[in-house]
Each structure stands twice: as C-alpha cells, then as structure tokens.
Enzyme design. Structure first.
Site, PDB file in Angstrom:
ATOM      1  N   CYS A  65       0.840  -1.195   0.000  1.00  0.00           N
ATOM      2  CA  CYS A  65       0.000   0.000   0.000  1.00  0.00           C
ATOM      3  C   CYS A  65       0.870   1.238   0.000  1.00  0.00           C
ATOM      4  O   CYS A  65       1.757   1.390   0.842  1.00  0.00           O
ATOM      5  CB  CYS A  65      -0.932   0.001   1.215  1.00  0.00           C
ATOM      6  SG  CYS A  65      -2.098  -1.374   1.205  1.00  0.00           S
ATOM      7  N   LEU A  66       0.616   2.110  -0.934  1.00  0.00           N
ATOM      8  CA  LEU A  66       1.381   3.343  -1.052  1.00  0.00           C
ATOM      9  C   LEU A  66       0.611   4.451  -0.358  1.00  0.00           C
ATOM     10  O   LEU A  66      -0.550   4.709  -0.657  1.00  0.00           O
ATOM     11  CB  LEU A  66       1.594   3.683  -2.529  1.00  0.00           C
ATOM     12  CG  LEU A  66       2.401   4.946  -2.816  1.00  0.00           C
ATOM     13  CD1 LEU A  66       3.825   4.800  -2.313  1.00  0.00           C
ATOM     14  CD2 LEU A  66       2.399   5.233  -4.304  1.00  0.00           C
TER      15      LEU A  66
END
Length: 290
Positions: free
Chosen positions: A91-92
């Site tokens: 997850c960015l």
C-alpha cells in the site's frame, strides 16, 4: 472501454485522462490499464542507474480503489527483483508520520517515479521488503529483460523505449527522490495493524460491569437481636417538651377559610358560659332565705 463505466464518475474520468497521458512509453517507465478493467494497470519500470538494479526491468500491477484519486493505489511486483516480495500487495501512502495525507493531485506517474526512487532504499525489515545480497540483485536485474507477464503478455525488453547511449535520467531521478521523502511503502499487513491501533486508541474506555451472579454474591449485612442475657437500657419517658415539640413543628397553619367557623364556635361558648352564670345566680337567689 468507455461504455463499461460511468463517465460521470470523477475516478473514471481521471483514469481515462491518465491513460491518454501515459499511452506512449518512455525510457524509464510505461503503464496502461487492462482492456477489461480500468482499475487495474500493468507497469514496467527501469532500475535506477548506479544501483544494484541498474538496467533491470521490473513489471507489476497497480490496483486502484473506486475512490481514486481520493485514496491511494496498491502495488504488486511480479518480476523478481530482490527488493520487494512478489505477489505481495504494497500500500502506497503519504509519510509514515501522517499516512492519511495522500494527495489527490498525485497520479499514476507519481507512483511510477516513487517506485523507481524506492528501489535502492533499504527495507529496514519492513514486511514486504527483502534483504538480498548485492550480487543476487544484479543477477536478477540482468535476467529481468526476458521476463514475460502471463496476464498482459508484455515482455519487459519490449515495454520501454530503448535507452540512448549516454542518456542521463538525472532530472527524473531528482523528482523521484523528492517524491520518496513524501511517501512511504507499507505492506497490507502493516496498514491493517495501523488501522487496528488507531481504532483502539479512538475507542472509549470500557466500563466494567458485574454480572447478576456477582451481584447476588455480595455479602448481606446481618441484623443482630438482643439475647436473653443482654439488657436493654430503659428509655426515659418523653417530657412535655418532647411530646409537644413534634406537634408544634409539624403543625400546619389552618387555611383562612376555617377562621369564621372557629369564631362562631367561640361565640357559642361565651353565650353558653353566660347562660350558666345567670342560671347559677338565679338559683342562689331563690335558695337564699328572705
């Protein structure tokens, strides 16, 4: 593809515009959505020069939420690279100090540059990161050009424009380094753990309650009664003061409407007393000798 989606959706319009902007690959990256799914993109990035990933080509997936660009995408690497685990959703988000500060102005191009910038950084034991020797990373970089995606059919060596000899990517790498200072890669497990921690800190404190069985087990105070051997001290008889004090304290002034009745009774008592007095005088007068 346009007929399959609601073109009034801000996310759909944004992705359509970005697909047009990124339709032509560059020497550093390429990305396009799948024909059957606008919210899944496949990308290929070039490893940064002067690092263990120099000349490496790395393919992966970008999964975009329906709330994009208000929420950040997730990235999954498919090509062995020695930096990130394969098929692990990463997850960015924005800075690890403020993960909620994902900026809607960031785009898929921003994500691609961020991945290039994060390649040579250390994983520091984070979930989803790998600690691989330098020689193994270089070996994977050399073999990465022949890697083919089983989903979109793209071969890494054909995904980007060929690099010109002596070409420098200093400007793009400077932009990527700046993006790295604002973002953080986190695994899906880390994000879930952080959400649980935030939920626990925001939940109100629990109030301990006792079960009915516990309430029934409370000790009941015992009342002791005097035995035959015990003597009860005699109580003094109430005095006039104690008898009349409660009466005086509890006496309530009679209503004003009863004042007339009391006056009438008093008048009749006076008349009766006068009659008795007159009758006595008459009796005494008659009884006395002449």
């Amino acid at each position: 593809m346009e007929k399959k989606y609601n073109m009034r959706s801000p996310g759909v319009k944004r992705l359509m515009r970005e697909a047009i902007e990124l339709k032509d690959p560059t020497t550093m990256f390429a990305a396009q959505p799948l024909e059957e799914n606008l919210f899944e993109w496949h990308f290929t990035i070039l490893g940064p020069q002067g690092t263990d990933y120099d000349s490496g080509l790395y393919h992966g997936r970008i999964i975009l939420p329906t709330e994009y660009p208000m929420k950040p995408p997730s990235i999954i690497f498919l090509t062995p690279n020695g930096r990130f685990e394969l098929h692990q959703k990463i997850c960015l988000s924005a800075s690890s100090y403020h993960p909620e500060l994902w900026q809607p102005s960031w785009s898929i191009r921003t994500v691609l540059l961020a991945m290039i910038g994060f390649m040579p950084t250390e994983g520091v034991g984070a979930i989803g990161s790998l600690e691989v020797p330098t020689e193994e990373r270089k070996r994977l970089a050399r073999r990465s050009a022949e890697w083919v995606c089983s989903v979109c059919g793209v071969c890494n060596k054909d995904a980007l424009l060929p690099s010109v000899e002596g070409e420098s990517h200093e400007e793009a790498m400077a932009e990527a380094a700046d993006i790295v200072t604002q973002m953080a890669f986190k695994s899906e497990e880390e994000v879930k753990a952080q959400k649980r921690q935030l939920a626990q800190s925001a939940s109100p404190p629990k109030i301990e309650t006792q079960e009915p069985s516990q309430l029934r087990q409370r000790p009941v105070p015992t009342v002791t009664t005097p035995t035959d051997t015990e003597t009860i001290p005699p109580q003094e008889p109430p005095t006039d003061q104690t008898l009349f004090t409660p009466i005086i304290q509890n006496t309530v002034a009679p209503p004003q409407r009863e004042t007339g009745q009391n006056s009438l009774i008093l008048i009749w008592l006076i008349i009766f007393a006068l009659i008795v007095l007159i009758a006595r005088r008459v009796y005494l007068h008659l009884a006395s000798p002449e």
